[in-house]
Design a protein around this motif. Structure first.
Motif, PDB file in Angstrom:
ATOM      1  N   GLY A 411      52.233  46.526  56.872  1.00  0.00           N
ATOM      2  CA  GLY A 411      51.143  45.562  56.795  1.00  0.00           C
ATOM      3  C   GLY A 411      49.989  46.086  55.972  1.00  0.00           C
ATOM      4  O   GLY A 411      49.374  45.350  55.182  1.00  0.00           O
ATOM      5  N   GLY A 412      49.693  47.382  56.121  1.00  0.00           N
ATOM      6  CA  GLY A 412      48.613  47.978  55.359  1.00  0.00           C
ATOM      7  C   GLY A 412      48.868  47.931  53.864  1.00  0.00           C
ATOM      8  O   GLY A 412      47.979  47.570  53.078  1.00  0.00           O
ATOM      9  N   SER A 413      50.068  48.266  53.439  1.00  0.00           N
ATOM     10  CA  SER A 413      50.382  48.290  52.011  1.00  0.00           C
ATOM     11  C   SER A 413      50.410  46.886  51.417  1.00  0.00           C
ATOM     12  O   SER A 413      49.803  46.625  50.373  1.00  0.00           O
ATOM     13  N   LEU A 414      51.114  45.965  52.068  1.00  0.00           N
ATOM     14  CA  LEU A 414      51.178  44.598  51.551  1.00  0.00           C
ATOM     15  C   LEU A 414      49.807  43.928  51.614  1.00  0.00           C
ATOM     16  O   LEU A 414      49.415  43.192  50.695  1.00  0.00           O
ATOM     17  N   GLY A 415      49.070  44.185  52.696  1.00  0.00           N
ATOM     18  CA  GLY A 415      47.745  43.585  52.833  1.00  0.00           C
ATOM     19  C   GLY A 415      46.778  44.093  51.782  1.00  0.00           C
ATOM     20  O   GLY A 415      46.022  43.308  51.185  1.00  0.00           O
ATOM     21  N   LEU A 416      46.791  45.398  51.514  1.00  0.00           N
ATOM     22  CA  LEU A 416      45.909  45.947  50.497  1.00  0.00           C
ATOM     23  C   LEU A 416      46.248  45.379  49.127  1.00  0.00           C
ATOM     24  O   LEU A 416      45.351  45.065  48.334  1.00  0.00           O
ATOM     25  N   ALA A 417      47.550  45.233  48.842  1.00  0.00           N
ATOM     26  CA  ALA A 417      47.949  44.654  47.559  1.00  0.00           C
ATOM     27  C   ALA A 417      47.411  43.238  47.407  1.00  0.00           C
ATOM     28  O   ALA A 417      46.873  42.861  46.352  1.00  0.00           O
ATOM     29  N   ALA A 418      47.537  42.440  48.463  1.00  0.00           N
ATOM     30  CA  ALA A 418      47.048  41.058  48.399  1.00  0.00           C
ATOM     31  C   ALA A 418      45.523  41.017  48.283  1.00  0.00           C
ATOM     32  O   ALA A 418      44.959  40.230  47.508  1.00  0.00           O
ATOM     33  N   MET A 419      44.824  41.874  49.039  1.00  0.00           N
ATOM     34  CA  MET A 419      43.364  41.879  48.993  1.00  0.00           C
ATOM     35  C   MET A 419      42.840  42.344  47.641  1.00  0.00           C
ATOM     36  O   MET A 419      41.798  41.877  47.166  1.00  0.00           O
ATOM     37  N   LEU A 420      43.550  43.263  46.998  1.00  0.00           N
ATOM     38  CA  LEU A 420      43.153  43.689  45.657  1.00  0.00           C
ATOM     39  C   LEU A 420      43.182  42.517  44.686  1.00  0.00           C
ATOM     40  O   LEU A 420      42.283  42.358  43.857  1.00  0.00           O
ATOM     41  N   THR A 421      44.231  41.703  44.789  1.00  0.00           N
ATOM     42  CA  THR A 421      44.337  40.536  43.918  1.00  0.00           C
ATOM     43  C   THR A 421      43.199  39.558  44.190  1.00  0.00           C
ATOM     44  O   THR A 421      42.577  39.021  43.258  1.00  0.00           O
ATOM     45  N   ILE A 422      42.905  39.322  45.461  1.00  0.00           N
ATOM     46  CA  ILE A 422      41.830  38.404  45.833  1.00  0.00           C
ATOM     47  C   ILE A 422      40.478  38.927  45.342  1.00  0.00           C
ATOM     48  O   ILE A 422      39.672  38.182  44.758  1.00  0.00           O
ATOM     49  N   ALA A 423      40.212  40.214  45.562  1.00  0.00           N
ATOM     50  CA  ALA A 423      38.938  40.797  45.144  1.00  0.00           C
ATOM     51  C   ALA A 423      38.794  40.794  43.627  1.00  0.00           C
ATOM     52  O   ALA A 423      37.716  40.473  43.086  1.00  0.00           O
ATOM     53  N   ALA A 424      39.861  41.149  42.925  1.00  0.00           N
ATOM     54  CA  ALA A 424      39.795  41.190  41.462  1.00  0.00           C
ATOM     55  C   ALA A 424      39.569  39.804  40.882  1.00  0.00           C
ATOM     56  O   ALA A 424      38.805  39.632  39.922  1.00  0.00           O
ATOM     57  N   SER A 425      40.210  38.801  41.456  1.00  0.00           N
ATOM     58  CA  SER A 425      40.037  37.433  40.960  1.00  0.00           C
ATOM     59  C   SER A 425      38.589  36.976  41.110  1.00  0.00           C
ATOM     60  O   SER A 425      38.005  36.382  40.192  1.00  0.00           O
ATOM     61  N   ARG A 426      37.998  37.277  42.259  1.00  0.00           N
ATOM     62  CA  ARG A 426      36.602  36.901  42.495  1.00  0.00           C
ATOM     63  C   ARG A 426      35.655  37.673  41.574  1.00  0.00           C
ATOM     64  O   ARG A 426      34.696  37.108  41.017  1.00  0.00           O
ATOM     65  N   ALA A 427      35.922  38.970  41.388  1.00  0.00           N
ATOM     66  CA  ALA A 427      35.065  39.783  40.529  1.00  0.00           C
ATOM     67  C   ALA A 427      35.134  39.320  39.073  1.00  0.00           C
ATOM     68  O   ALA A 427      34.108  39.275  38.381  1.00  0.00           O
ATOM     69  N   HIS A 428      36.335  38.960  38.617  1.00  0.00           N
ATOM     70  CA  HIS A 428      36.489  38.481  37.236  1.00  0.00           C
ATOM     71  C   HIS A 428      35.720  37.174  37.020  1.00  0.00           C
ATOM     72  O   HIS A 428      35.137  36.945  35.961  1.00  0.00           O
ATOM     73  N   ALA A 429      35.721  36.326  38.042  1.00  0.00           N
ATOM     74  CA  ALA A 429      35.035  35.038  37.914  1.00  0.00           C
ATOM     75  C   ALA A 429      33.524  35.214  37.771  1.00  0.00           C
ATOM     76  O   ALA A 429      32.846  34.357  37.198  1.00  0.00           O
ATOM     77  N   LEU A 430      32.978  36.327  38.294  1.00  0.00           N
ATOM     78  CA  LEU A 430      31.532  36.562  38.238  1.00  0.00           C
ATOM     79  C   LEU A 430      31.186  37.720  37.311  1.00  0.00           C
ATOM     80  O   LEU A 430      30.128  38.363  37.464  1.00  0.00           O
ATOM     81  N   ALA A 431      32.075  38.013  36.370  1.00  0.00           N
ATOM     82  CA  ALA A 431      31.874  39.167  35.493  1.00  0.00           C
ATOM     83  C   ALA A 431      30.558  39.090  34.726  1.00  0.00           C
ATOM     84  O   ALA A 431      29.948  40.117  34.407  1.00  0.00           O
ATOM     85  N   GLY A 432      30.087  37.879  34.424  1.00  0.00           N
ATOM     86  CA  GLY A 432      28.850  37.736  33.671  1.00  0.00           C
ATOM     87  C   GLY A 432      27.599  37.977  34.477  1.00  0.00           C
ATOM     88  O   GLY A 432      26.493  38.003  33.926  1.00  0.00           O
ATOM     89  N   SER A 433      27.727  38.172  35.775  1.00  0.00           N
ATOM     90  CA  SER A 433      26.558  38.355  36.643  1.00  0.00           C
ATOM     91  C   SER A 433      26.135  39.809  36.787  1.00  0.00           C
ATOM     92  O   SER A 433      25.180  40.096  37.508  1.00  0.00           O
ATOM     93  N   GLY A 434      26.858  40.709  36.159  1.00  0.00           N
ATOM     94  CA  GLY A 434      26.569  42.132  36.296  1.00  0.00           C
ATOM     95  C   GLY A 434      27.638  42.821  37.119  1.00  0.00           C
ATOM     96  O   GLY A 434      28.249  42.214  38.014  1.00  0.00           O
ATOM     97  N   THR A 435      27.837  44.090  36.809  1.00  0.00           N
ATOM     98  CA  THR A 435      28.936  44.829  37.452  1.00  0.00           C
ATOM     99  C   THR A 435      28.769  44.905  38.968  1.00  0.00           C
ATOM    100  O   THR A 435      29.708  44.637  39.727  1.00  0.00           O
ATOM    101  N   ALA A 436      27.588  45.278  39.434  1.00  0.00           N
ATOM    102  CA  ALA A 436      27.384  45.451  40.881  1.00  0.00           C
ATOM    103  C   ALA A 436      27.566  44.137  41.631  1.00  0.00           C
ATOM    104  O   ALA A 436      28.197  44.096  42.697  1.00  0.00           O
ATOM    105  N   VAL A 437      27.040  43.053  41.068  1.00  0.00           N
ATOM    106  CA  VAL A 437      27.164  41.745  41.718  1.00  0.00           C
ATOM    107  C   VAL A 437      28.625  41.308  41.752  1.00  0.00           C
ATOM    108  O   VAL A 437      29.127  40.824  42.782  1.00  0.00           O
ATOM    109  N   ALA A 438      29.333  41.481  40.636  1.00  0.00           N
ATOM    110  CA  ALA A 438      30.733  41.060  40.571  1.00  0.00           C
ATOM    111  C   ALA A 438      31.600  41.876  41.525  1.00  0.00           C
ATOM    112  O   ALA A 438      32.440  41.325  42.248  1.00  0.00           O
ATOM    113  N   GLN A 439      31.393  43.201  41.537  1.00  0.00           N
ATOM    114  CA  GLN A 439      32.179  44.047  42.441  1.00  0.00           C
ATOM    115  C   GLN A 439      31.921  43.671  43.898  1.00  0.00           C
ATOM    116  O   GLN A 439      32.868  43.550  44.698  1.00  0.00           O
ATOM    117  N   THR A 440      30.669  43.518  44.250  1.00  0.00           N
ATOM    118  CA  THR A 440      30.327  43.179  45.635  1.00  0.00           C
ATOM    119  C   THR A 440      30.926  41.839  46.032  1.00  0.00           C
ATOM    120  O   THR A 440      31.423  41.676  47.162  1.00  0.00           O
TER     121      THR A 440
END
Length: 495
Positions: A411-440
């Motif tokens: 569960g940990g491995s599959l869950g982390l893989a899925a959460m990475l995709t979710i986090a990266a998608s959200r960060a990419h969508a806000l890439a123009g807002s600044g690195t710290a804002v997008a990462q957060t």
């Protein structure tokens, strides 16, 4: 005057055996969590991507989970002492190789082999204890020490990783295993006597272990690849379909094996099935929590590794408190109420974490929610293990307990893989807002989804688990000098 070293060691075997196997188990558990705070340094030193960092964790946990049950069978078949020594040697050697890695690929490969060494070593440590301490009271004390050390390994990992990374370098989180492993090998060579399971010994289900491990790796890689490729791309589809085929092949193999790794009949138990679903969801949340929170503290707040370690301190303490509280309440309330309350408390903490912003303060916005999350998870550990071992035959109890540990890693491995995709998608969508804002924003989206997963876990407890899960009988036959790895596992897991 010459001294017979072997004879000197054997004069007080039980103390030495307890010390040796506890140190070995501490190493195995420590390495699941110790790398988290070193990930930013690994990324900059080895030019790794965020997904590559996830594989530093996943390579270890998937290999460990996929071969854990096979390792227990091998210890019973080929000898516990032999497998213990092989496991320590492999674990120490691959730690050295990982510490010397010059590329991310070398590090990930070494971590995968390190997980295999842990899967060989961990079951042998427990069975050696139960065959050495045959008197029930002494065995209970020894298992209590083993369980405490195993728990301390997970709780200490983050802080130890911070200290070594900050004062030396990230490579020392792996190098540290080498001198410890060599000492364990020297002492174990003289202190531990060989033992094997009596009677009919099961054959090794290599086909089952390889298909399930390969399937999980393919599924995880397919999910992680969606960061750079669309879900419908040939690469992603190929890995997801290949992983599904291998998992289906595992089911086919298990139905036909005389001695399968996981007899499918065991899932007829609602308590076991529900407990494993809950543990898989908890594993997904725990791995993601420590991964993303460590990244947030170091990349957004610019904490040093050492400061990050101290920031995490309330979390293992909260786990210990939650575990002790649930151990006292489970006999009175049963497992199901605690498996509703615990995940819901954690879900509240994750909702609070999902409101983080780049300037959030530590005490109110990070420390308090983190303690709530880990307290609720700690409340869940004892009842979920008890539920997994309730309603199965005694000879299946060890298998049920080993399975709950395996599903946590999966569960940990599959869950982390899925959460990475979710986090990266959200960060990419806000890439123009600044690195710290997008990462957060990416991290907080992952925390919000994790809260939803724990609500699902509470729903599973309500709808799937039986109304009352009694504490199973843990006592091993005091008349028997021989204990299988399966028997040993359940006693320690529940204690």
């Amino acid at each position: 005057m010459s001294v017979d070293l072997g004879k000197a060691f054997r004069t007080r075997p039980t103390t030495l055996v307890l010390a040796v196997v506890c140190v070995a188990q501490f190493m195995v558990v420590l390495d699941i969590s110790i790398v988290n705070v070193a990930l930013p340094d690994m990324r900059s030193d080895l030019a790794m991507t965020q997904n590559g960092l996830a594989w530093v964790l996943n390579a270890y946990t998937l290999s460990f989970a996929g071969f854990l049950l096979l390792g227990g069978r091998a210890a019973d078949l080929w000898g516990r002492r032999r497998l213990f020594l092989i496991g320590v040697a492999l674990f120490s050697l691959t730690s050295l190789v990982g510490g010397l890695a010059h590329t991310g690929g070398q590090l990930i490969a070494a971590r995968g082999l390190q997980g295999l060494g842990g899967a060989v070593l961990s079951p042998a440590t427990l069975t050696i204890l139960t065959t050495t301490f045959t008197e029930p009271r002494a065995r209970a004390r020894a298992l209590g020490v083993w369980s405490a050390v195993a728990g301390a390994g997970g709780a200490t990992g983050v802080l130890a990783g911070d200290v070594l990374t900050d004062l030396l370098s990230w490579r020392w989180i792996l190098f540290i295993n080498v001198p410890i492993g060599l000492l364990v090998l020297v002492v174990a060579r003289f202190a531990i006597t060989e033992s094997r399971a009596e009677g009919e010994r099961p054959t090794l289900d290599w086909a089952g272990a390889l298909t399930i491990t390969g399937g999980l790796i393919a599924l995880t890689y397919g999910i992680v690849s969606t960061d750079a490729h669309a879900w419908g791309s040939p690469l992603v589809v190929a890995f997801l379909v290949g992983g599904a085929v291998l998992v289906a092949g595992f089911v086919w193999v298990e139905r036909r094996q005389r001695h399968p790794l996981v007899p499918l009949r065991i899932f007829r138990s609602r308590a076991l099935t529900g407990a494993n679903l809950i543990m898989m969801l908890i594993g997904a949340v725990m791995f993601s929590l420590f991964f993303f929170l460590s990244q947030y503290l170091q990349d957004v707040h610019h904490y040093s590794p050492l400061r990050t370690g101290f920031a995490f301190l309330p979390m293992p303490l909260a786990i210990i408190i939650g575990t002790q509280l649930s151990a006292r309440l489970v006999d009175r309330l049963g497992s199901r109420p605690l498996l509703v309350i615990g995940p819901m408390i954690s879900a509240v903490g994750l909702v609070l974490l999902s409101r983080l912003h780049p300037d959030s303060s530590y005490p109110l916005h990070i420390g308090l929610p983190g303690a709530l999350i880990t307290f609720g998870i700690g409340m869940s550990f004892v009842p979920v293990t008890l539920s997994a071992t309730t309603g199965v035959d005694r000879h299946d109890a060890g298998l049920a307990s080993g399975l709950i540990n395996t599903t946590r890693q999966i569960g940990g491995s599959l869950g982390l893989a899925a959460m990475l995709t979710i986090a990266a998608s959200r960060a990419h969508a806000l890439a123009g807002s600044g690195t710290a804002v997008a990462q957060t924003a990416g991290y907080t989206r992952a925390f919000a989804v994790s809260a939803g997963l724990l609500v699902v876990a509470a729903a599973v407890a309500l709808l799937v688990l039986p109304a009352q899960s009694r504490r199973p009988e843990l006592a091993l036959d005091p008349q028997s000098q021989e204990t299988t790895t399966a028997d040993a596992t359940v006693a320690a897991e529940v204690r």
